[in-house]
Structures are given as structure tokens and as C-alpha cells.
Scaffold this active site. Structure first.
Site, PDB file in Angstrom:
ATOM      1  N   ASP A   1       0.870  -1.173   0.000  1.00 58.43           N
ATOM      2  CA  ASP A   1       0.000   0.000   0.000  1.00 58.43           C
ATOM      3  C   ASP A   1       0.917   1.235   0.000  1.00 58.43           C
ATOM      4  O   ASP A   1       2.143   1.128   0.125  1.00 58.43           O
ATOM      5  CB  ASP A   1      -0.962  -0.017   1.197  1.00 58.43           C
ATOM      6  CG  ASP A   1      -2.188   0.857   0.917  1.00 58.43           C
ATOM      7  OD1 ASP A   1      -2.139   1.711   0.007  1.00 58.43           O
ATOM      8  OD2 ASP A   1      -3.203   0.709   1.623  1.00 58.43           O
TER       9      ASP A   1
HETATM   10  C1  NOJ Z   1      -4.097   3.863  -0.020  1.00 54.17           C
HETATM   11  C2  NOJ Z   1      -5.235   2.899   0.124  1.00 54.17           C
HETATM   12  O1  NOJ Z   1      -5.158   2.259   1.374  1.00 54.17           O
HETATM   13  C3  NOJ Z   1      -5.311   1.856  -0.967  1.00 54.17           C
HETATM   14  O2  NOJ Z   1      -6.501   1.147  -0.829  1.00 54.17           O
HETATM   15  C4  NOJ Z   1      -5.202   2.495  -2.315  1.00 54.17           C
HETATM   16  O3  NOJ Z   1      -5.309   1.509  -3.315  1.00 54.17           O
HETATM   17  C5  NOJ Z   1      -3.882   3.222  -2.394  1.00 54.17           C
HETATM   18  N1  NOJ Z   1      -3.844   4.270  -1.391  1.00 54.17           N
HETATM   19  C6  NOJ Z   1      -3.633   3.815  -3.769  1.00 54.17           C
HETATM   20  O4  NOJ Z   1      -4.479   4.850  -4.024  1.00 54.17           O
END
Ligand code: NOJ
Length: 753
Positions: free
Chosen positions: A281
Site C-alpha cells: 500500500d
Molecule cells: C491507499 C489505500 O489504502 C489503498 O486502498 C489504495 O489503493 C492506495 N492508497 C492507492 O491509491
């Protein structure tokens, strides 16, 4: 003849697949033999286009890095032109011309915004859910996106957590089915088709169990709970062929998920057979430093060795792996393995054959937000609504007379789109006011008033962007206008709830009620004596005690997406009979949280007798939720017969048939979700009071009945033991069939091994 063909196919397909794999292997071995160490590490790097942010860090000098071969993919854009330009840069100006992956959070549609995932799950309609993902993949691939960061399959039992909106609720069985449907919808049966894209199962793992519902918070749970309740949807997604996985921000068993070798390698790859790649993430490697796992070099090495392949935004891999290799902290094969997995995904997408396969101007111009796609969004929205209350059959409303339509979500283009609509264009959404006009024409006189802002709470106002809707007006004046509209009308429809930014990432709340100023409006409307229909738009379960006691009809519409207004009008005026069922429990108050249907019993279960002191209960509220998992009304009524079983005594690998007859006893044709639950009253590991084990969605005309049967084998009886073995134990089992988790008919059988 047919049999013969099938036989030949069964022999030929595995050979063809092996030949394909061998071709891919040869291609990648050859390519990697030409790559420098820096280029291999470059594939492990996933920056954004530069301005897209879901964390404190932004990506910089991206073009320069692409030219140098220091980027494996980019994410965060839905612009056809930007994607084309970036791909052109990679395949014309980098040394080895390796094409890029393009990722995006296509969570509930690209331009055709469907209801939020939590809402979609309430349809209990897997073909419908698969179709929404298919439409999303078609639209995304047309602009060049070949990888979506979806489905989010985190089980959530805490509605304070804003991200509950992005998952399918609290049940692992249902969650697994939704995960499978979405993966199939995105990926289709052939990833090299130009309208199928990579899915990414997230957030691995246990992100939905963040303590106190506070986003990014720590998680701690037993392995039995993990295996029984939290892991099944991820596993189902992997089984369905999910091509990629995203690590979660939280820790698992004391080790950050992103650096957790047991999770990323032993469980995911060795036990579950996952062979795609794992992306972190957003800056999750860097954040391991804050967790207490060491400096950037240490945590980057730990993540790589744990089984992480690609680093989202943080550039820990890009900036430290070379040094770690020199110092012997990682090996060349660790780096090459990750690089290889990413290249394989590109190969499977067909990017080496044609880097622009997913970036087709004609498709981008003609296949997005089509009439057909919008109709699919409208249908999905109506099917996701849950009718919570309908006293004296107030709904459906008549298509005549007058309606007061009030509330901050009634003429609001943006908030009904829901969290993470990312690429959606909210100016193209249909408000409820517009939907009334579309469905009713001039048959009903609609008296509209804003009535209240979404919130007047200074802390919320300081954090939420409400510029699209907020009016600097006196609260009392706004309410007076709404009351005047109510007084002129036969019935009141109040559209209240949360703004899109009040759920989703970094949007946890400790008070999950309708904001206080909207409640003031609702109370004033009820006081007029006019019948009030409350339409809720929100991304999580809300506390609705007062509303349930005082408002005659409540429709939970969640965040319905781009066709919000049309869908609400379809249901309120009876063109569609609501059939959604909750997949998440609605508590009476925040103090009851966590509250979920498949809880364990205590040694002192409370049976409703307040006089008994030493029982597991509260002094000030009952244990039961306001609305239970599986609950949802219809404009018609369904009657359930007693449950019959094919046998009351079974042995070994027998099959049990359990059935009920369901009859539509009301005036409308309607759909019903017939639910099957299991209790295992005596076992070596204590079991929850009941677990969902199956369901059937049926459609009945007035007066019609149907026998609904469930086929049960010992597979259904299995559970995880303390040593994590998965098996069943003979003895008594109780099967419950009903309309919701708290309204069932039960039968007990004895089943010995
Ligand atoms: C943070 C989020 O937790 C995740 O779900 C997302 O895909 C990413 N950012 C990218 O935007």
C-alpha cells in the site's frame, strides 16, 4: 462425439498452457539477461503520475525515472492522453523499452460510478456484482488502465472504520463470493484481451480489524479467528485467480504485514498457491519505520525478503536495495524474483506485444458512460437499497399528489457518488430531485427545500470539503423552509446522511449518527405530522434509534453512484421493489461496537431477564442490534414454512437436503434472499452462535410459493482448530433458514463421523 471433443480438449488445453508458459519463460529470461541491476530494481518501483496522493509523500521526477528504466508502473490517472504519453516515454526512450503497468483505484466503476462496494454486497447478487466489475474493467481499459486496486475484501465488524464502505461487510462466506465475482468481472477469462485488467486483492491482511475503528490502527487477533473469519475472502479471491495482492498498513501477529514473511510467502504463496505479484500500500514500507521495524534500508530489505514485489510511492526499494545487495542483506535472486513476477504480469496482459493495447482512442470515446452502462448502474443501485422500515405500507408512494423533497442529499450531485469515485465525473450524476422529475414527470408536485447542511460541526467542517453543497445560511431559516414545503405536501421525503468524504479512507467517526443539525431538521419534519420517508445516504451503518422509533419509513440507499436519483425514484414510487439485505450489523449505539451476528457465546449469555444481574449485558442498552445482518424488508411479505430435512441422523460423507417453502403473501412481486445458517453447539473449539453457510435469491409473484432447498455436505461443517487443522467433528448441528440472521426457523440433526 461431444464427449470425444471434450476429451481431446482436456488433453490439449494443459499442453497449450504449458507451451504458453514456456514461451513466456523464454521471453522473460531473455529480457532479464539484458537488464542491469538498476533496471531490475526499477521494475519494483511504483510511483504515481506525480499529483495523485493518498499519503503525505508525492512522487517526483517521474518522467526522468521512466527514461532511466527506474519505474515499473504508474498509478493514479484515468486520462487517456497522460497514460499514452507515459507509455510512449517508456517504450521509446527507456533503454529496454519495457512497457509500464497503469494502476488506478477503480473501486466501484470508472466513469460509470456504481454504488459503493458495501451497498453492492447488500444485493446478494453475484452475477450483478460481477457485471459491475466487468463494466468497470471495460471502461478502465479503454483509457489505458490495466490494473485496478480492487476488490477490497477486508472483513469489517466496526462501523466507526470509514473503509467499511469499500468492502462487503462482516461475513466471510458472503465476502468470499463477492471477492470471486469481482475478480472474475475485472479479469474475465483471458487477461490478454484488451478489455480485461489485473485485479488487486487488498489489503492483505486483516486491515478491517483496525482497533477502535481508527484508520491505520494496529490489529491483534488469534490465528483461529484470522483463519475462520478474516482470511477466507482473500483466499477466495486468490482461488478465483486474482493477479495481484496489496499489502495492508497494519501489523499481523506483531509484524507489519508489509514485512511479514509468514503472511506474504508461507501463507499466500506456499499454502494458497498465489503466483502473481504483491504491491505494497502507499508508502507502507517506509511506514514500517514508524511501526518500529528499523530504518528505510532495513525495512526495505525486510519487505523484499518477506515476499513484497513492488513498492508503492515510497522508493525504499529504489534507493536502498543496491546497497543492501552489496552488504549481503538481500540476494540478487530476491530482486530478480520480484522483477520476474512483475514482468510476467506485463506479459500476461499482452503489453510486450502491444504496449497500447489498453489505450484505444476509439474505445475511450465510445465505450465509456454509455446509456447501457448507466442503466446497469441504475439497476445495481436499486438492488443494493435496503428497506429498513415501512410502517403501514407507507411505501411505495403514489405517483400523484405532492411531495416535499428535503435534505442536504436531495439535490446534491457529488455526495451520492460515494467514497473513491476517483475518476467519476460527479457533474454527470443524477440528483434525487432530478430523478423524481425523470420518473414522475409532472404527475407529482415536488416541493424542494435544502433544510440543512450536511453538518455544522466545526471539527468536521474543518476536515471535509463541502464547497459543492454547503450554504452559509441560518440553521433555523433552512429548517423553516423545509417545514413550509412539508406543510404544502402530502408526504415528506427527507434525504439525509453523510457526505462522500465522511466514509472511506482516513474517515473514521466515533459518532456514527446522522449529524446533529440534520437530526434537528428531521425532528421538525416529523413534528409537522406529515408522513415522513427517510432516505439515507451513507457509507457505513448508522445509529438510528430515534429515527426508527419516530419515522414511519426508512430506506437505506447507501451511496448509490452516478444514477442515484433515478434509482431512488424507481424504488420510492414502486417501479422497483427493494430486495437488499444488510451485510453489516446496525448497532443501537456506538457503545455496543463491535457488534456482529456471528459472535461467540459467553458462559453467561443474557436471555432478556433484566432482574438477573450476573449476565453478559449492559445496564443501559440491550445486546441486540437495531438491524441485524441479513435484515431487509420488501414492499411485499414472505411467509416461511418450517424447515424440513432429508434425514435427522446422518453418518460420514452423507448429503443432507434442508428445505423450506417460501410464499409471497403480499400484493407485490418481489425478490427474497433465503438464508441458511449453521450452529455447532458442541465442539473442541468454541463456535460462533451461527454462521452463514448459503443463500438463495428467489423471485415470487403475489400468492406464489417456492420450495427452496440447500444441499449440505460435511464440507459445510468444517472449522479451524487450535492447530489450524480444518475439519468437522460429529454430533449435533442446527440448521437455521430464514429471512435474516435473527429471524430463522431451525432444525437439529445428528451427524456422526
Ligand atoms: C491507499 C489505500 O489504502 C489503498 O486502498 C489504495 O489503493 C492506495 N492508497 C492507492 O491509491
Amino acid at each position: 462425439m461431444k464427449k470425444m471433443n471434450l476429451f481431446i480438449l482436456c488433453i490439449l488445453i494443459p499442453f497449450a498452457l504449458m507451451a504458453q508458459d514456456a514461451k513466456m519463460d523464454a521471453f522473460i529470461i531473455d529480457l532479464m539477461s539484458k537488464m542491469t541491476l538498476q533496471e531490475k530494481i526499477g521494475q519494483l518501483n511504483l510511483p504515481t503520475f506525480g499529483d495523485f496522493q493518498t499519503g503525505a509523500v508525492t512522487s517526483s521526477n517521474v518522467s526522468e525515472k521512466i527514461r532511466k528504466g527506474a519505474v515499473g508502473g504508474l498509478f493514479g490517472s484515468s486520462s487517456y492522453d497522460d497514460i499514452r504519453a507515459a507509455q510512449e516515454l517508456a517504450v521509446t526512450q527507456s533503454r529496454l523499452k519495457i512497457p509500464l503497468l497503469f494502476g488506478l483505484d477503480v473501486i466501484h466503476g470508472l466513469k460509470t460510478t456504481f454504488p459503493i462496494p458495501l451497498a453492492l454486497a447488500c444485493s446478494w447478487d453475484m452475477p450483478l456484482i460481477e457485471k459491475t466489475a466487468r463494466v468497470a474493467a471495460k471502461e478502465a481499459s479503454a483509457v489505458g488502465v490495466n490494473w485496478t486496486f480492487s476488490p477490497m475484501v477486508d472483513i469489517a465488524r466496526d462501523p466507526r472504520w470509514g473503509r467499511i464502505a469499500e468492502g462487503s461487510g462482516e461475513d466471510p462466506f458472503l465476502g468470499g463470493l463477492v471477492a470471486e465475482a469481482m475478480v472474475k468481472g475485472y479479469q474475465g477469462s483471458d487477461l490478454s484481451q484488451n478489455n480485461t485488467i489485473l485485479s488487486c486483492v487488498k489489503h492483505f491482511a486483516l486491515y478491517g480489524a483496525a482497533e477502535a475503528g481508527r484508520d491505520y490502527n494496529t490489529v491483534d487477533m488469534s490465528k483461529v479467528k484470522m483463519y475462520e473469519y478474516y482470511l477466507p475472502p482473500y483466499k477466495a479471491a486468490i482461488k478465483a485467480g486474482a493477479a495481484t495482492v496489496m499489502s495492508s498498513f497494519n501489523e499481523v501477529d506483531g509484524v507489519p504485514a508489509t514485512g511479514n514473511k509468514w503472511l506474504m510467502t508461507d501463507l499466500l504463496r506456499k499454502d494458497w498457491g498465489f503466483n502473481g505479484f504483491v504491491v505494497t500500500d502507499y508508502t507502507a514500507i517506509n511506514e514500517m519505520t514508524q511501526h518500529g521495524s528499523g530504518n528505510l534500508q532495513q525495512v526495505s530489505a525486510q519487505a523484499l525478503k518477506a515476499g513484497i514485489d513492488q513498492d508503492m510511492v515510497g522508493e525504499g526499494f529504489l534507493t536502498t536495495l543496491e546497497k543492501s545487495l552489496k552488504e549481503g542483506k538481500v540476494s540478487l535472486s530476491d530482486i530478480e524474483l520480484a522483477c520476474r513476477r512483475i514482468l510476467e504480469s506485463k506479459y500476461k496482459l499482452g503489453l510486450f506485444e502491444d504496449p497500447y493495447r489498453y489505450n484505444v482512442k476509439k474505445r475511450a470515446d465510445t465505450e465509456i458512460l454509455t446509456v447501457e452502462n448507466r442503466l446497469a448502474a441504475r439497476e445495481a443501485a436499486t438492488k443494493s437499497f435496503v428497506l429498513l422500515k415501512n410502517e403501514k405500507q407507507l411505501l411505495p408512494l403514489k405517483k400523484s399528489g405532492s411531495v416535499a423533497l428535503v435534505g442536504p442529499l436531495a439535490d446534491n450531485l457529488k455526495d451520492p457518488m460515494g467514497t473513491w469515485f476517483v475518476a467519476g465525473d460527479w457533474n454527470k450524476s443524477v440528483t434525487v430531485l432530478k430523478g423524481f422529475e425523470n420518473v414522475l414527470g409532472s404527475a407529482v408536485k415536488v416541493n424542494y427545500a435544502l433544510g440543512a447542511n450536511i453538518t455544522e460541526d466545526p471539527m468536521l467542517l474543518a476536515q471535509l470539503d463541502l464547497n459543492h453543497t454547503y450554504k452559509k445560511r441560518d440553521r433555523a431559516d433552512l429548517i423553516k423552509e423545509a417545514v413550509d414545503a412539508a406543510m404544502k405536501s402530502d408526504v415528506v421525503v427527507a434525504v439525509l446522511g453523510e457526505s462522500e468524504a465522511m466514509s472511506g479512507e482516513a474517515a473514521s467517526r466515533t459518532d456514527i449518527g446522522i449529524p446533529e443539525n440534520q437530526m434537528e431538521l428531521l425532528k421538525a419534519l416529523v413534528k409537522t405530522g406529515k408522513p415522513v420517508v427517510l432516505v439515507l445516504m451513507n457509507g457505513r451503518p448508522l445509529t438510528l434509534l430515534w429515527e426508527n422509533e419516530n419515522v414511519p419509513a426508512i430506506l437505506e440507499a447507501w451511496a448509490p453512484g452516478i444514477e442515484a436519483g433515478n434509482a431512488v425514484a424507481d424504488v420510492l414510487f414502486g417501479d422497483v421493489n427493494p430486495s437488499g439485505k444488510l451485510t453489516t450489523t446496525f448497532p443501537r449505539n456506538v457503545g455496543q461496537i463491535p457488534l456482529y451476528y456471528n459472535h461467540k457465546n459467553t458462559g453467561r449469555p443474557y436471555d432478556g431477564n433484566l432482574k438477573e444481574k450476573y449476565k453478559s449485558k449492559y445496564l443501559d442498552v440491550v445486546n441486540e442490534p437495531l438491524f441485524a445482518f441479513g435484515y431487509g424488508l420488501s414492499y411485499t411479505t414472505f411467509d416461511y414454512s418450517d424447515v424440513t430435512v432429508s434425514s435427522k441422523n446422518l453418518q460420514g460423507t452423507a448429503t443432507l437436503i434442508a428445505s423450506v417453502t417460501v410464499k409471497n403473501t403480499g400484493k407485490y412481486a418481489g425478490e427474497e434472499v433465503v438464508q441458511l445458517y449453521l450452529s455447532d453447539p458442541v465442539a473442541s473449539v468454541t463456535r460462533s452462535v451461527k454462521d452463514l453457510k448459503g443463500y438463495k435469491k428467489i423471485s415470487l409473484k403475489p400468492g406464489e410459493s417456492q420450495v427452496v432447498t440447500f444441499t449440505i455436505t460435511p464440507e459445510t461443517l468444517k472449522f479451524y482448530h487450535s492447530d489450524l487443522s480444518y475439519d468437522w467433528e460429529g454430533g449435533e448441528f442446527i440448521f437455521h433458514i430464514g429471512t435474516s440472521s435473527d429471524k430463522v426457523k431451525s432444525v437439529s440433526v445428528n451427524w456422526e463421523k
